[in-house]
Motif scaffolding. Structure first.
Motif, PDB file in Angstrom:
ATOM      1  N   THR A  61      14.287  -1.033 -11.972  1.00 22.02           N
ATOM      2  CA  THR A  61      13.089  -1.064 -11.143  1.00 22.02           C
ATOM      3  C   THR A  61      12.089  -0.071 -11.723  1.00 22.02           C
ATOM      4  O   THR A  61      12.464   0.872 -12.405  1.00 22.02           O
ATOM      5  N   SER A  62      10.832  -0.308 -11.470  1.00 26.90           N
ATOM      6  CA  SER A  62       9.834   0.705 -11.805  1.00 26.90           C
ATOM      7  C   SER A  62       9.199   1.137 -10.504  1.00 26.90           C
ATOM      8  O   SER A  62       8.902   0.325  -9.650  1.00 26.90           O
ATOM      9  N   GLU A  63       9.066   2.420 -10.348  1.00 27.45           N
ATOM     10  CA  GLU A  63       8.565   2.960  -9.088  1.00 27.45           C
ATOM     11  C   GLU A  63       7.292   3.753  -9.336  1.00 27.45           C
ATOM     12  O   GLU A  63       7.197   4.478 -10.311  1.00 27.45           O
ATOM     13  N   GLN A  82      14.718   0.086  -3.685  1.00 31.96           N
ATOM     14  CA  GLN A  82      15.988   0.823  -3.844  1.00 31.96           C
ATOM     15  C   GLN A  82      17.120   0.111  -3.112  1.00 31.96           C
ATOM     16  O   GLN A  82      18.212  -0.059  -3.652  1.00 31.96           O
ATOM     17  N   LEU A 112       0.828  -1.194   0.000  1.00 32.57           N
ATOM     18  CA  LEU A 112       0.000   0.000   0.000  1.00 32.57           C
ATOM     19  C   LEU A 112       0.870   1.253   0.000  1.00 32.57           C
ATOM     20  O   LEU A 112       1.962   1.253   0.564  1.00 32.57           O
ATOM     21  N   HIS A 155       5.432   6.782  -8.234  1.00 36.52           N
ATOM     22  CA  HIS A 155       5.587   7.999  -7.434  1.00 36.52           C
ATOM     23  C   HIS A 155       4.323   8.838  -7.533  1.00 36.52           C
ATOM     24  O   HIS A 155       3.405   8.529  -8.251  1.00 36.52           O
ATOM     25  N   GLY A 156       4.365   9.960  -6.825  1.00 37.35           N
ATOM     26  CA  GLY A 156       3.394  11.003  -7.088  1.00 37.35           C
ATOM     27  C   GLY A 156       2.044  10.747  -6.502  1.00 37.35           C
ATOM     28  O   GLY A 156       1.734   9.631  -6.124  1.00 37.35           O
ATOM     29  N   LEU A 157       1.236  11.728  -6.402  1.00 37.25           N
ATOM     30  CA  LEU A 157      -0.040  11.717  -5.699  1.00 37.25           C
ATOM     31  C   LEU A 157       0.213  11.142  -4.311  1.00 37.25           C
ATOM     32  O   LEU A 157       0.929  10.184  -4.171  1.00 37.25           O
ATOM     33  N   SER A 158      -0.362  11.682  -3.312  1.00 38.06           N
ATOM     34  CA  SER A 158      -0.219  11.078  -1.989  1.00 38.06           C
ATOM     35  C   SER A 158      -1.196   9.923  -1.925  1.00 38.06           C
ATOM     36  O   SER A 158      -2.200   9.985  -1.256  1.00 38.06           O
ATOM     37  N   GLN A 159      -0.850   8.874  -2.691  1.00 37.23           N
ATOM     38  CA  GLN A 159      -1.805   7.766  -2.769  1.00 37.23           C
ATOM     39  C   GLN A 159      -1.691   6.902  -1.529  1.00 37.23           C
ATOM     40  O   GLN A 159      -1.305   5.754  -1.593  1.00 37.23           O
ATOM     41  N   ARG A 160      -1.980   7.481  -0.399  1.00 35.04           N
ATOM     42  CA  ARG A 160      -1.919   6.737   0.855  1.00 35.04           C
ATOM     43  C   ARG A 160      -2.913   5.590   0.790  1.00 35.04           C
ATOM     44  O   ARG A 160      -4.072   5.795   0.480  1.00 35.04           O
ATOM     45  N   GLU A 161      -2.399   4.434   1.052  1.00 34.37           N
ATOM     46  CA  GLU A 161      -3.232   3.239   1.164  1.00 34.37           C
ATOM     47  C   GLU A 161      -3.855   2.805  -0.156  1.00 34.37           C
ATOM     48  O   GLU A 161      -4.653   1.898  -0.184  1.00 34.37           O
ATOM     49  N   GLY A 162      -3.506   3.471  -1.244  1.00 37.36           N
ATOM     50  CA  GLY A 162      -3.892   2.926  -2.532  1.00 37.36           C
ATOM     51  C   GLY A 162      -2.941   1.773  -2.840  1.00 37.36           C
ATOM     52  O   GLY A 162      -1.854   1.694  -2.286  1.00 37.36           O
ATOM     53  N   LYS A 163      -3.361   0.890  -3.729  1.00 38.63           N
ATOM     54  CA  LYS A 163      -2.495  -0.250  -4.036  1.00 38.63           C
ATOM     55  C   LYS A 163      -1.316   0.198  -4.889  1.00 38.63           C
ATOM     56  O   LYS A 163      -1.474   0.980  -5.815  1.00 38.63           O
TER      57      LYS A 163
END
Lengths: 194, 647
Positions: free
Chosen positions: A39-41, A24, A14, A43-51
């Motif tokens: 690796t693919s990361e 990393q 999450l 980032h971005g949006l404060s996607q707290r608790e999103g998958k």
């Protein structure tokens, strides 16, 4: 099909759990070992608790940041239910190692998926399922990532010392101390299981 | 990434870099003087790193600009004056920046050192965007060269190359990335750092002056027939366009043309199928290398074009085949059909190796039947999860207050309420349990969309916009709404920072609370609003005692009534700082539940829906690991069952 010299890890969990830092630390250690790592990361949006779903792949030469379906060597779920979203990457011969944290994040609107459901369905995807209990880490759930790092050492061409060195690059002081301790516990956890 | 290594490591050193970090290194290896940007995923890290290092490494000017248009005007003028400049934005930022870029592209600075690289980061699949947009058609509109890297190493190499080309041609050069390149991390080999060659000359001759119509046409003529013509020759000869696997036997009479990250997907798919097929990988995506493509097409019966989103390459390949009278069958998206059935690759969303494998199998025909590897994921029960706002997020407080007020308005005034959302963390107010969103277009659109509805409706129309977004694109819209007396309520959620992309500063950010702030002047939002003639009321969480929520609710309600009763515009400036910034400065005061007083009414964990408060084993528990101490739960608890944790 060509024999693949690459190794693919899918890491899911999450937003806010520290997945990016996890890959990393691992990727840095593998690069220092002489592998070509990608690796693919997310980032971005404060996607707290999103998958969140990230990939770590390494081999002799540079490869795509996203793997084929049914091609992962290892799938790590830092939150238990997240494993159910990424099983399209499990190999058809069921040889993919599934490393599943027992950490469960409930939601407000849905009953959490039962342990029985996992027990019934996951064996259809893998013969190698490892559940990681979280009793060892009471204070900070992010240490769970390091526990799992320790646990997977023996699956990978890495030593405890090499991962320790990589952790040194990313943490310092008390946090580093706590992480190193947990890394060791994780590596012992694996040996006990065998 | 160790920032010191990024700044100081010498040629030949290998580091584990994000695509965006490699772009920074590429700029440092090109003697960059100026970097301006507006943060936007997946481009933000470039600016964040430059903000941290530029004083130490002697880059002359770096700024997080108020929007992309201003960012490119500053970088463009620096380029005209003789600087090696770079500007960065996400794909939709180019829409904002495109207006000045047309003029900048036409100018021809005389200074040797003048170079301008524009980083544009696309986001296929709209992972972090309101819309999915392929920026590449801008290249045809703007008539400027563009390079497309496929991995972090190429991010470094292509950025350097872009500076070289721009310096030589005196044209801005776009480096176009996508999320899977900007946010891929891989081994990157460094080259030598380069110091700036900037001189103090500034030749303000007609070549940098497009104000006159006469000069403009002359310069546009030069841009197309001289500079782009030379760019075409460079593109035709460039090693950035490369052919791989050509020497291998190819019984399929098939070739692949691709660019960017799709190249790696193609390689992966071929590896999976166990076959080798020649690939033309285009690194130079504009001007289109016509001769290279023509020669490649001639070799094959069939060519598959693999690219994400629009059929930008395929369009041109079809045209090239026609001009050269080549009968090679071209496969890809069949862009003129608008038919899902006919297109082998989708015009929507990201590609991956599995999708590319399927397309390849269809082109190759019978030999490769579809098998189980191509299956869709088996349908399993999963947890539905919406991205949510952080624990302690001020937007949750505002959203909850709004929810309570709206229920009242319906019963007291009999009007419905509609919401016009903008781009920021507060977009997440549209998810359950709050669910505020009726219309959302783009940065700064909330105010004008509310106005657009309000003039023909009797309902209550509320625009919700953050402070960063307001500075970026909301100011003209509010001036318009005030001027035309639009009967709307505008809520400016002033959390002090550009929260969503990682709390970057904007002109209203507290200059005491960020490193660069000592060099900046703070713009007071309230004074600005007053100056614009808006009827504005400020409420500030930090100066309210224990009854902030009550006051906020009362204020929103009274302003809603004023809008409805007086049919006039009201602005509420809600000043409540991003909790992620607050916790970096001070230790949060945590809250706990008094089980004797708690009757599990659910207000805190269900309606208010704080993610740190959960019903566990029939007890309401506040998670001390994730609670960030905003204290709103203590105020709203009807049973006084929540109090501060005593030390």
């Amino acid at each position: 099909m060509m024999e693949s010299s690459n190794y693919t890890i899918v890491v899911t969990g999450l937003g806010g759990q520290g997945i990016i830092r996890f890959i990393q630390v691992l990727g840095n250690a593998l690069m220092n070992k002489g592998y070509s790592v990608i690796t693919s990361e997310t980032h971005g949006l404060s996607q707290r608790e999103g998958k969140v779903k990230c990939f770590l792949r390494y081999g002799k030469k540079l490869i795509a940041p996203i793997p084929m379906n049914c091609s992962a060597d290892m799938i790590i779920a830092l939150e238990k239910s997240c494993i159910l979203d990424v099983l399209n990457f499990a190999k058809l011969d069921k040889s993919t190692d599934l490393i599943i944290s027992e950490f469960k994040k409930t939601t407000k609107n849905q009953e959490y998926i039962t342990d029985d459901y996992f027990k019934q369905n996951l064996p259809n995807f893998s013969k190698n399922i490892h559940y990681i209990t979280i009793t060892k880490i009471k204070n900070d759930i992010r240490l769970l990532n390091t526990l799992i790092l320790g646990f997977i050492i023996s699956f990978l061409p890495l030593s405890y010392q090499e991962l320790q060195k990589s952790l040194n690059n990313y943490f310092s002081g008390e946090i580093l101390e706590a992480n190193l301790k947990i890394l060791q516990i994780g590596s012992i956890l694996r040996r006990k299981k065998d | 990434m160790n920032i010191h290594k990024l700044m100081n490591d010498t040629s030949g050193k290998v580091n584990f870099l994000l695509g965006n970090e490699a772009i920074v290194r590429g700029a440092l290896e090109s003697g960059v003087d100026v970097y301006t940007f507006y943060p936007g995923t997946p481009s933000s890290e470039i600016g964040e790193i430059f903000m941290r290092i530029h004083n130490d490494i002697g880059v002359k000017w770096v700024e997080s600009s108020v929007n992309e248009k201003v960012a490119i005007e500053i970088a463009g003028a620096a380029y005209a004056r003789g600087a090696t400049a770079m500007v960065g934005m996400k794909n939709v930022g180019l829409n904002v920046a495109s207006d000045p870029l047309f003029a900048i592209a036409t100018t021809r600075p005389k200074n040797f050192n003048s170079a301008l690289v524009v980083i544009v980061a696309d986001d296929p699949q709209a992972h972090s965007s309101a819309v999915e947009m392929d920026s590449r058609y801008y290249l045809k509109l703007l008539k400027i060269p563009a390079l497309e890297p496929s991995d972090p190493q190429e991010c470094l190499d292509f950025t350097k190359k872009a500076f070289e080309i721009s310096r030589e041609l005196k044209l801005p050069v776009i480096v176009r990335t996508v999320t899977m390149v900007s946010h891929a991390r891989s081994n990157v080999v460094f080259g030598d750092l380069k110091s700036s060659d900037i001189s103090n000359e500034f030749d303000l001759s007609k070549e940098v002056n497009v104000a006159s119509r006469l000069y403009f046409l002359e310069l546009k003529d030069d841009q197309i027939y001289a500079r782009m013509n030379r760019a075409l020759h460079i593109s035709e000869e460039s090693s950035l366009n490369k052919i791989v696997n050509l020497e291998d036997e190819n019984k399929y009479r098939l070739g692949i043309i691709t660019s960017g990250v799709s190249y790696h997907y193609a390689l992966e798919a071929l590896d999976h199928l166990g076959i080798s097929i020649p690939i033309l990988k285009l690194g130079f995506i504009n001007p289109f290398p016509v001769k290279v493509v023509t020669e490649f097409l001639k070799k094959f019966d069939k060519v598959l074009v693999i690219e994400e989103m629009d059929a930008f390459l395929e369009d041109q390949i079809l045209a090239v085949a026609k001009i050269a009278d080549i009968n090679t069958q071209i496969y890809g998206k069949f862009p003129f059909s608008y038919s899902k059935e006919q297109s082998l690759l989708p015009l929507v969303g990201e590609l991956n190796p599995t999708i590319v494998t399927l397309a390849l199998k269809k082109v190759l025909g019978n030999e490769f039947t579809l098998n189980q590897n191509d299956r869709n994921p088996i349908k399993l029960e999963t947890m539905k999860r919406f991205p949510i706002m952080c624990s302690g997020c001020p937007h949750r407080t505002t959203g909850y207050a709004l929810k309570e007020v709206i229920n009242k308005i319906k019963s007291l005034k009999g009007v419905d309420t509609y919401f016009y959302q903008d781009i920021g963390c507060y977009t997440m107010l549209s998810y359950p349990p709050l669910g505020f969103a009726n219309v959302k277009y783009c940065m700064g659109s909330s105010i004008a969309t509310a106005q657009g509805v309000a003039h023909t409706s009797n309902d209550l129309n509320i625009a919700i916009i953050g402070d960063g977004t307001f500075f970026h694109a909301g100011i003209p819209a509010l001036i318009n709404a005030v001027h035309h007396k639009a009967p709307i309520l505008v809520l400016i959620l002033d959390n002090g920072w550009i929260g969503m992309t990682g709390q970057q500063p904007h002109p209203g950010s507290n200059i005491m609370h960020y490193q660069e702030g000592i060099y900046k002047k703070n713009i007071d939002l309230e004074s600005l609003l007053i100056g614009m003639g808006a009827n504005v009321t400020l409420i500030d969480h930090s100066s309210e005692s224990d009854s902030y929520f009550k006051h906020l609710k009362k204020l929103i309600q009274s302003k809603c009534f004023e809008v409805i009763d007086n049919q006039s515009l009201r602005v509420i400036l809600i000043r409540d700082e991003c909790i992620q910034k607050i916790v970096k400065r001070r230790t949060p005061i945590l809250r706990q539940v008094n089980f004797e007083l708690c009757n599990k009414c659910g207000l805190c964990y269900n309606q208010f829906s704080c993610p740190s408060i959960n019903l566990i084993d029939n007890f309401v528990i506040i998670d001390s690991n994730s609670c960030l101490g905003c204290g709103i739960c203590e105020e709203i608890c009807p049973n006084d069952a929540i109090n501060k944790v005593s030390k």
